[in-house]
Design an enzyme around this catalytic site. Sequence first.
Site, short mmCIF file in Angstrom:
data_model
loop_
_atom_site.label_atom_id
_atom_site.label_comp_id
_atom_site.label_asym_id
_atom_site.label_seq_id
_atom_site.Cartn_x
_atom_site.Cartn_y
_atom_site.Cartn_z
N GLU A 92 34.98 107.85 24.94
CA GLU A 92 34.62 109.04 24.18
C GLU A 92 35.05 108.89 22.73
OE1 GLU A 92 36.20 112.62 25.82
OE2 GLU A 92 35.44 113.87 24.19
N GLY A 93 34.18 109.27 21.82
CA GLY A 93 34.54 109.31 20.40
C GLY A 93 34.58 110.77 19.98
N GLY A 94 34.53 110.99 18.65
CA GLY A 94 34.57 112.36 18.17
C GLY A 94 33.24 113.06 18.41
N PHE A 95 32.19 112.28 18.50
CA PHE A 95 30.84 112.80 18.47
C PHE A 95 30.11 112.61 19.79
CE2 PHE A 95 26.76 112.71 15.86
CZ PHE A 95 26.94 114.00 15.39
N ALA A 96 30.45 111.50 20.45
CA ALA A 96 29.66 111.08 21.61
C ALA A 96 30.54 110.70 22.78
CB ALA A 96 28.82 109.88 21.21
N ARG A 97 29.91 110.77 23.97
CA ARG A 97 30.52 110.20 25.15
C ARG A 97 29.62 109.05 25.59
NH1 ARG A 97 32.74 115.75 27.96
NH2 ARG A 97 34.70 115.67 26.86
N LYS A 112 25.26 105.81 24.57
CA LYS A 112 26.04 106.71 23.73
C LYS A 112 25.33 108.06 23.82
CE LYS A 112 27.85 106.79 19.06
NZ LYS A 112 28.23 106.01 17.89
N ASP A 206 33.16 101.76 7.72
CA ASP A 206 34.16 102.20 8.68
C ASP A 206 34.58 101.04 9.58
OD1 ASP A 206 35.90 104.06 9.70
OD2 ASP A 206 34.45 104.93 11.11
N1 LIG Z 1 28.41 99.42 23.43
C1 LIG Z 1 29.45 99.94 24.09
N2 LIG Z 1 29.93 99.34 25.19
C2 LIG Z 1 31.00 99.87 25.85
N3 LIG Z 1 31.62 101.00 25.48
C3 LIG Z 1 31.18 101.64 24.39
C4 LIG Z 1 30.07 101.17 23.64
N4 LIG Z 1 29.86 102.01 22.61
C5 LIG Z 1 30.78 102.97 22.72
N5 LIG Z 1 31.59 102.77 23.78
C6 LIG Z 1 32.70 103.61 24.23
O1 LIG Z 1 32.43 104.94 23.88
C7 LIG Z 1 33.40 105.43 22.95
C8 LIG Z 1 32.70 106.35 21.97
O2 LIG Z 1 31.72 105.63 21.24
P1 LIG Z 1 31.68 105.72 19.66
O3 LIG Z 1 33.03 105.36 19.11
O4 LIG Z 1 30.55 104.92 19.14
O5 LIG Z 1 31.39 107.28 19.54
P2 LIG Z 1 31.51 108.22 18.28
O6 LIG Z 1 31.67 109.60 18.77
O7 LIG Z 1 30.36 107.92 17.38
O8 LIG Z 1 32.87 107.65 17.67
P3 LIG Z 1 33.64 108.09 16.35
O9 LIG Z 1 34.44 109.26 16.72
O10 LIG Z 1 34.48 106.85 16.08
O11 LIG Z 1 32.62 108.32 15.31
C9 LIG Z 1 34.02 104.19 22.34
O12 LIG Z 1 35.32 104.40 21.91
C10 LIG Z 1 33.98 103.21 23.52
O13 LIG Z 1 35.08 103.45 24.38
#
Ligand SMILES: Nc1ncnc2c1ncn2[C@@H]1O[C@H](COP(=O)(O)OP(=O)(O)OP(=O)(O)O)[C@@H](O)[C@H]1O
Length: 715
Positions: A92-97, A112, A206
């Site tokens: 999970e990130g800030g925006f997506a799971r 994503k 980033d």
């Molecule tokens: N290609 C991938 N393969 C495996 N796991 C992934 C992949 N992409 C993302 N993840 C997992 O999902 C999580 C969230 O993805 P990501 O960081 O791209 O989301 P986000 O919400 O855009 O992040 P941020 O908050 O950094 O902007 C990552 O920390 C990772 O654990």
Amino acid sequence: MALSHQPTAQPLLLTEFYENNAYKSDRAMSVVPHVPQECESASKPKEQHQEEPKQKAAKPKEKPSSLCKTPPTTIRSKNNGAQFHRGIFLGEGGFARCFQIQDENGNVYAAKTIAKASLTSAKTRAKLLGEIKVHQSMDHPNIVKFVECFEDDVNVYILLEVCSNKTLMDMHRRRKRFTEQEARYFLIQILGAVKYMHGRRVIHRDLKLGNIFLDHGMNIKIGDFGLAALLLSDTDRKKTICGTPNYIAPEVLFGKEDGHSFEVDLWSVGIILYAMLIGKPPFQSKEVNLIYKKIKAIEYEFPAEIKISPEAKDLIQSLLNKDPNARPSLDQIADHPFFHGEMPSHLPSTCLEGVPHWKNLTPSLSRRNYLKLAAAAGIGPGSGDANPAPTSDMDVRPRKPAKILPECLSPKVSATNIRQLTEPPKQAVTRKLTAMVSKIKESPNKPPLRPLDKNVVASGLPHRSFTDVPPKEEIYLLRETIENIGRGLAGKGIIEASTHKTIRGFVSQWVDYSNKYGMGYQLADGCSGVYFNDTTSVVLSANVRNFDYITDSNKPWAGQATYTLDEAPQFLTKKLYLVKHFREYMMEHLYIPERALDHRDTSTDGKLVYMTDYLRTKQAIMFRLSTGEIQFNFNDHHKIVIGDAGRRAKYIDAARNSTELPLTQLVHRAKKISKLEQMSGGTSYDNDHLLQRLEFIRITLVGWYTRVSAAQSKV
Ligand SMILES: Nc1ncnc2c1ncn2[C@@H]1O[C@H](COP(=O)(O)OP(=O)(O)OP(=O)(O)O)[C@@H](O)[C@H]1O
């Protein structure tokens, strides 16, 4: 109507809605809002090596990613009707799971997943569209592959290549520091990817350990283009203050007038190299404003107690130069004496956990490895000019043919539309159940993957003794359901749909010491192993000369490395000792002539078979093996092994008579026995309870499947 985005003659323009406009998303704190020139804003970062210190936040806001609920097991693309099977939760990130997802051809991707409910503002939608467009245009071996994106009623899905070894940040948390050999290996691939991006006029903005992923072969894959910017011309400058505090370049923070360009990524590369070798970023501090002050003054040091080479220090110092124009170019970095040191040809996945050791990395071998890696990444000697600028607009347009992008990202969609789109359809659950039942009726060979027993669904555990006779209406579903669950688990990457048509693995002895260490076992091929409580495993070969070490044993991306006993790495000493100890114990106390059964040697492909999971219930113990087989040992010494994703079975009775046959035939036999039992007045015909045992297996698998699904969707 779907919105079609055709490539235009215009260069791809990353939406710059947040230029000169503080971006207030909570997303991973990657963007610093209104950083004052004199850094008066203060906030509390995480204690240890934080990548993302907390922003000054008056009131805690929910992360947009928390609006993303676990998608359904079957996801249907609204764009073209394609169906995907949802697998395990990846992160999970800030925006997506992010979830693992499988298409109808069995290809597995990372999806994503962004809740449409979090896309209510036009800015957020434009930003996501920008990220998609930039990422879609990238095609480099060290950049996460973008596959496609689509939407369903509630989410937007971005399908990416799976990076099964997570991020450099995850590895760094476990390891604290990397060796120079590892840093060199990672860095050359990072440089290649950045050179490629810059060549297409994209600044990542980033770059950090958390955005650098590792594939199954420990290769670098740069991801997350959420802050990427496209420079439209050589003189174009960006002025948005964005990035992650620890990695942010001084000209981003303090060069508001002049703006910033590609060199911000070179600064971040310097921070990454320092963090890899020293264990934390150079300007780390408890207060964000202190980080900025230190960045402004370029105030950092190399701790005396950590030994790093003068070449590494020199490279870091040249990259952390306040003057962006004085930083070396990407090819100059790749040509730095730092790369004259030892360079491995590849990294074993065991280095995720412990310090690797290399033998005989001579200067000539290292040079050969370096040249090979550099060439593959498109950098270094003979790879062309640094940062080649595209000569025409063509170079920056998406490489792939025009794609239908999610309709919800259209600028025409309003917030109300989005809300309507995301409202859960009424009586969805009832509809799902009805559909499930009619599907079973119409197509008895292809029942749905969902469990059928409501009690099991509710409790997630088997609720019946195997001696209970299953209700009549369930019997006809037995074979289909076991096969089906097998397929479901295979779809989740939990068991392999085996190419082997015979049952290979078999646990002949086991000792449960999971209150302290783990589950010890001996396999029929003579190998002994322990499934440790931390989900790593060590399996010792039958001749006790070599062993395999497995990380994440219960995961589809388990890493398996082979060592001889003489070259056992130090961090495995204790585990190896325990395996030997368990082995001796089992040989001494538990030896039973199970090995007399006809089992083939399972270690023919060079890798030893190991236990990937186990489950104990009152009536039986269940083992899952790396061959994809699932073994049930009933308390009355009968055993059944289900293999080939539920298509094959091996039945061993209490007298150790063994039969191996297609599951259909075993079910047929079981039904016949059951009929005979009924005819003989309900008393047990041969005391085998075969049908009940199979029914017990079905229910256990259903319960297990449900528990695994629940654990994986626990977000
Ligand atoms: N290609 C991938 N393969 C495996 N796991 C992934 C992949 N992409 C993302 N993840 C997992 O999902 C999580 C969230 O993805 P990501 O960081 O791209 O989301 P986000 O919400 O855009 O992040 P941020 O908050 O950094 O902007 C990552 O920390 C990772 O654990």
